[in-house]
Design a protein around this motif. Sequence first.
Motif, short mmCIF file in Angstrom:
data_model
loop_
_atom_site.label_atom_id
_atom_site.label_comp_id
_atom_site.label_asym_id
_atom_site.label_seq_id
_atom_site.Cartn_x
_atom_site.Cartn_y
_atom_site.Cartn_z
N VAL A 40 1.40 1.06 -7.58
CA VAL A 40 0.90 -0.17 -8.19
C VAL A 40 1.63 -1.38 -7.62
O VAL A 40 2.86 -1.38 -7.55
CB VAL A 40 1.10 -0.13 -9.72
CG1 VAL A 40 0.73 -1.47 -10.35
CG2 VAL A 40 0.30 0.99 -10.34
N GLY A 41 0.89 -2.39 -7.20
CA GLY A 41 1.52 -3.61 -6.70
C GLY A 41 0.46 -4.63 -6.36
O GLY A 41 -0.73 -4.36 -6.45
N THR A 42 0.91 -5.83 -6.01
CA THR A 42 -0.06 -6.88 -5.71
C THR A 42 -0.66 -6.71 -4.32
O THR A 42 -1.71 -7.24 -4.03
CB THR A 42 0.59 -8.27 -5.81
OG1 THR A 42 1.80 -8.24 -5.08
CG2 THR A 42 0.87 -8.63 -7.25
N VAL A 43 0.07 -5.99 -3.45
CA VAL A 43 -0.47 -5.74 -2.12
C VAL A 43 -1.12 -4.36 -2.13
O VAL A 43 -0.46 -3.37 -2.42
CB VAL A 43 0.65 -5.79 -1.06
CG1 VAL A 43 0.12 -5.34 0.28
CG2 VAL A 43 1.24 -7.18 -0.99
N GLN A 329 1.60 -6.70 -12.90
CA GLN A 329 1.21 -6.85 -11.49
C GLN A 329 -0.27 -6.64 -11.26
O GLN A 329 -0.76 -6.88 -10.16
CB GLN A 329 1.99 -5.84 -10.64
CG GLN A 329 3.47 -6.08 -10.66
CD GLN A 329 4.21 -5.01 -9.87
OE1 GLN A 329 4.08 -4.93 -8.66
NE2 GLN A 329 4.96 -4.18 -10.57
N GLN A 334 -3.30 -10.64 -7.09
CA GLN A 334 -2.32 -11.31 -6.24
C GLN A 334 -1.27 -12.09 -7.01
O GLN A 334 -0.64 -13.00 -6.49
CB GLN A 334 -3.02 -12.28 -5.28
CG GLN A 334 -3.75 -11.56 -4.18
CD GLN A 334 -3.99 -12.45 -3.00
OE1 GLN A 334 -3.48 -13.55 -2.90
NE2 GLN A 334 -4.78 -11.96 -2.06
N THR A 335 -1.11 -11.78 -8.28
CA THR A 335 -0.17 -12.56 -9.09
C THR A 335 0.73 -11.62 -9.88
O THR A 335 0.26 -10.62 -10.42
CB THR A 335 -0.93 -13.47 -10.08
OG1 THR A 335 -1.84 -14.26 -9.34
CG2 THR A 335 0.03 -14.35 -10.86
#
Lengths: 366, 442, 347
Positions: A40-43, A329, A334-335
């Motif tokens: 899990v992450g914004t990228v 996230q 993207q935030t």
Amino acid sequence: MPAAGAPGVGDRLGRRRFGGWLLASTVATMAFLTLASFFVGTVPIPFRVVAAILLHQASNGAVFSSPCAGTVPAFRCAAFTAIVWDLRVPAVLLALIAGAALGLAGGTLQGVFRNPLADPYLFGLSAGAAVGAAGLYVFNIGLRESNITLPLFAFLGAVVTGAAILAIAGGRLGSVETLLLSGVALSYLLSGVLSLMLLYNPFGSLQVSFWLLGGLTGATWDRVGVAFGGLLVAGSLLVVASREVNVLQLGDEVALSLGVEVARVRTRLILLASLATGFAVAFTGVIGFVGLISPHIVRRIFGPDYRVVLPGSALVGGIFLLGASDLAQTILPQTVLPVGVLTAFAGAPFFLYLLQRKRRQGTGGR
Amino acid sequence: MDGGLTLEVDDLVVGYGDRPALRGLSLRVEAGEVLALTGPNGSGKTTLLKSVLGLVTPERGTIRVGGTDVGGLARRERARRIAWVPQSEAPMDNVPLLEYVLYGRHPHIGGFERENAYDAVRVRDALAAVDLTDRADAGILELSGGERQRALLARALAQDTPILLLDEPTSSLDIGHQLDLLDRIRALSRGEGRTVVTAMHDLNLAARYADRIAVLDHGRLVALGPPSAVLSPTLLRDVWGVTADLRHDARTGLPFLVPRLPPAIPPEAGSATARPGPIHVLGGGGAAVSTLQRLVDEGFRVTAGALNLLDSDSEAAQSLGVPFAAEMPFAPLSDEVRAENRRFMLAATAIVITPFAVGPSNLGNLEDVAGLGPGSPPVILFVQPPWTLRDFAAGRVTPIINDLLARGASPVQGVDELLALLRARTLRARDPPVADAIRSVG
Amino acid sequence: MSLNGAVPGASRQVSLALVAVISLVVAGGAIGATAAYFELRPSATHPGASAVTVTDDLGRTVTAPSNPSRVVALSPSIVDSLVRLGLRDRLVGVDCSSPAFGGLSADYDASQTAAWHLTSAMCVQVSPLNSEALVNLSPTLVLSSTIVSVSAVQEIANTLHIPVIMLQPVSVSGIVTDVQLLMSLFPTGSLGPTLVASMQRELGNVSVLDANLSYNDAQLPSLLLTYAVNPVGSTAPGYWTFGPGTFGQSLAELAGGSSISANVTIPWPELSGSQVLLAAPSLIVYGTGFGIDLTLYAQGPDWSSFTAVQSGHAYAIDSTLITEPGPTTVLVGLPDLIGLLHPSAHS
């Protein structure tokens, strides 16, 4: 073994009705969530790539010698590797550790003050720790901020706050409401001090949202190690002291008559709660309500025995904060939202619910 | 546990500001005895217990258990010698009873240790001793009041100490549970030789269960000894300011005290004219005791007659200070006594006939009422239980009763109705307009 | 201990707690050692690139690759500099408050920002810093201002081995210095010297202005240079302005104004209505843009009571010309401000 007349009863005492499977499923939940959080992450990074990078790094290159082969170009792979191994994994571990520390501190405070509304955030312990750590940046006191001095100063700030709470509570623990209001007032005062520091903040060295609302983006392997050390020391000593916490629930006088040095134990417990809080807050900023919610969930599932409540709160606190961090996230594209916002969304209604229930029940029950 | 140990308190001074709670108290409790600690509120009972427990710090004095000064001991060591059953305990988590009693083992278990089989034995024994074995798995908050109190005792028993302190352990229990709990404590002392000190308010229970009674007053020991030596009306008056009679249990020979109820209106509070009455009460054989007591309590001036001395009614009249026409014990009513009784009747504002047993020797009471002329005071007559059952004078009673009723005597069922009637009459007699107003509204 | 020694249970088992503690310590040691091991691995360096060592505006010594190809600039003013130096092609990321994203500085001159060609893929959230997004851009150099906290920046530098240079000029001349710093990192051809020369020309004009003013023994007009307002009715009504140690303060002085906030203690103070009334500035210059305009200032505390407002000496200026410490401020903002403060001198 002694006591020939005791077969059966000994067995009954030896085991506590944990519900072994409940414990196992909690641990399994944590393990699953931990693994899932690496993805899990914004990228957005392909699942296969994340898995390959994890295995590659964890095996120190023995497995998947080129983790991104055939999927992404080499320079992207370097970025992905850095993101997964140097950002996500430390952030996930720090979430687990900080959540565990806050849950542990909350459970301890609830036991010490015999108050189901106690929490390092509501009682100002977290704000005190933040003031301690932030003070290191703001006031040039000859010590450079580092991964060692930061948590130590946070610890110091939390200890001073803990002492103030004890002093306000006085020898007698007073009513739940008085203690709570004092804690909240103290918490506000310290948040004010913190805000003032952020305002005078000479070169923007402090990130306002980080200190006031918490964040896990500052996670590094070093910090994970230091925070884990703090959690380990506080946690193991608290687990050892947990039977005394149980006896404290009987009231000061009864506890004294059962051989518990109440004042000394209380001081020691608050010191340990401050230690756990300080080492978490130094690297994550102020994150609220984890310490409030976790012990309640544990009590609901495993019963009121603090020998279970304390380690259980650490477990549930870690799960809770990690879950909140994952949500922070993913909610907005993207935030990254400050993770404290998420815990507050869950924690504040829960707090009100507890307050309601408490009012209905009178001062007694949990 | 190696049986009981002595508990010695020497010259104990505990101060709360300028009014010390204990003023140089010395007391020795023998090994294996049950000592009841009594005294009025604020006499220092609880302070003494808390001093022994180390919950309050004495200004001066020593406390020794089996010769060892416990003032110098660590909490844990002290807790292995002295256990405490508090009066009650603040509500807490709903811990299973078994765990709750296990807390009593705390002083025996080190920081890095866990409960072992021996602890289990002690807990099991403690539960069995208070008859709660079946409830071991119940949550502490699910127990009844009596069970909760026994759970407190069980925890103290599991603590396995030579000294057991109890602070009014029965104060929140009904009489059945009180006796049950005290029986158990007494049995524990007898069986295991534990030294028991229990603060108690109820002197009669203390007399029944304690080997010795210690009486505290204003932080000092004012009496110490076996119940028969300590309990006396004088002690009660001096320490508690209570007037009481000393009786002895016919079966056990143990002393017990019967406190007298004070009159609702003190005799000196008003002049004779301010108090209603007099009401003249006819009785005998104990039939009039409650009526006399109630009338006096309600502030009526009361006379009685004609009663044989040593009869329950005459004793009641004497203790209440009610004047009465007195005949010698077991003697038939003499003319002199009947004459005196008639004078009381004529001076009264009402005559009350309680349901006393009427035989030939006291039939004169009823005959004299029936013989009063016109203008005599109104008669109030108890009709329960039926007079036919009270007639031991060969059927001569019932005609007199019927005659009285026919001539306007008011029948009442019991004392409450009697009082209601008397209050209404008194009101009417004193202030007719008000009484009429009430009647017209009613 | 006779009390305990006599009982059959005197020999006690070592508790689970102790076992748990020991195993936790062992596990912790193992994890710590592993972490240290990974941490100590040699990091990937930039092969073949020559390096330049510079001292940034916070006094940090940073070794950066020479002529870096992938640059993230976390401040619109840095983007301004890079574009004017012809380095737009190096730019791979900017902060999300940059103009293209409708952020704080949305009011940058549209014709100007159009030349920046920013795309949403370049956006990096700075508060809190989205490290993942930053790393995902694979930068070889990060240029940042203090909208990103120093501690967060330090983390990037330490753990991800990406050099970060902080550009936070505290005076107008510092803007020129920063451009020169960038010129030491990148080949800029003639664009660099030309830009520096034009900025120095503007600063030279200021010297002439100063000389003129002192020759005429003119009293410097007292000035409130405000860039934002909290209207009456908000939590803390007042006018945001520059305090000591900020380039904005130096801008006001260079423009020949005597700032009424020169002696406050906070770098970015908000002045209340009564503070402004007391200081009674003869001139007010208010920044517009970001949705802030005269209508809003007119709702500020005591606005209509100010001498400057009553005497018609309150002037609007484009906020981006006074709040962003970049070349545009020197080249456009400073002369505009002088024009407002000293109309005669300017002409």
